[in-house]
Design a protein around this motif. Sequence first.
Motif, PDB file in Angstrom:
ATOM      1  N   TRP A  26       0.643  -1.358   0.066  1.00  0.00           N
ATOM      2  CA  TRP A  26       0.151  -0.366  -0.048  1.00  0.00           C
ATOM      3  C   TRP A  26       0.758   1.871  -0.018  1.00  0.00           C
ATOM      4  N   TYR A  49       0.914   5.218  -0.180  1.00  0.00           N
ATOM      5  CA  TYR A  49       0.014   6.507  -0.847  1.00  0.00           C
ATOM      6  C   TYR A  49       1.271   7.557  -0.310  1.00  0.00           C
ATOM      7  N   LEU A  91      -5.981  -3.152   6.048  1.00  0.00           N
ATOM      8  CA  LEU A  91      -7.170  -2.156   5.576  1.00  0.00           C
ATOM      9  C   LEU A  91      -8.167  -1.510   6.278  1.00  0.00           C
ATOM     10  N   TYR A 135      -3.774   5.738 -10.419  1.00  0.00           N
ATOM     11  CA  TYR A 135      -3.170   4.946  -9.366  1.00  0.00           C
ATOM     12  C   TYR A 135      -2.470   3.456 -10.061  1.00  0.00           C
ATOM     13  N   VAL A 150      -1.405  -1.550  -3.911  1.00  0.00           N
ATOM     14  CA  VAL A 150      -2.125  -0.002  -4.724  1.00  0.00           C
ATOM     15  C   VAL A 150      -0.774   1.233  -4.496  1.00  0.00           C
ATOM     16  N   THR A 151      -0.058   2.113  -5.549  1.00  0.00           N
ATOM     17  CA  THR A 151       0.514   2.942  -5.041  1.00  0.00           C
ATOM     18  C   THR A 151      -0.519   4.534  -6.218  1.00  0.00           C
TER      19      THR A 151
END
Length: 161
Positions: A46, A48, A64, A121, A137-138
Motif C-alpha cells: 500500500w 500513498y 486495510l 493509481y 496499490v500506488t
Amino acid sequence: MTNLESQTDYALERAKIENTIAGFVLALDTRDIKGAVDRLAERVTWNYESVNGRPAAELGPDDLAARWNATLVHTDASQHFLSLPHITVNGDHASCVVHARVEIRLSNPGGSPSTSTNGTYTFGLVRAGSGWRIDAVTMTLLWNDGNARIMELAAEKGARG
C-alpha cells in the motif's frame, strides 16, 4: 496458440482485471468493506507516500479494513473516478495504471466539506484461480484540492462514536 486465441485470452484477462479493480473501488464507495477486502491478495503493498508522506507498507486485508473502518466509513460520501486503463499481463501477474480522481465529502465545522485527490493509481494484481486479486496499490499524486484534513476529521468522528 494462434494470434486470435492470444488476443481473445488477453481480452478476457483484461476484462477480469478491470472488473476486479472496478469492484474494489465501488465496494469502498458503497462502504462494503468486506467486498473491497474480498478483492485483495493476502498481502498488499500500500503506497500513498506521494499523498500523505507515509512510506509504503505491506499490509494484510484486515489491516486495510481497520483503516477504512476508522476513516472512510465515517465520511459522508466518496467516489473514485478511474479511466483509461493501461493493462500489462505477464503470466500470473498484471499491472493496471489508471487516471484517478477521488472525491471525499464530510460536513464539518473546520472548512470545506470536500477533498479531491488527482493523479494515477497503479494496481498490481496476482492471478487467483480463474480471477485476479489486488496485491499492490500506488497512488501517484498530481494535485489535491479542498480540505486536506477530511480523513483526519473522519477518524476523529469515528473515535467519538
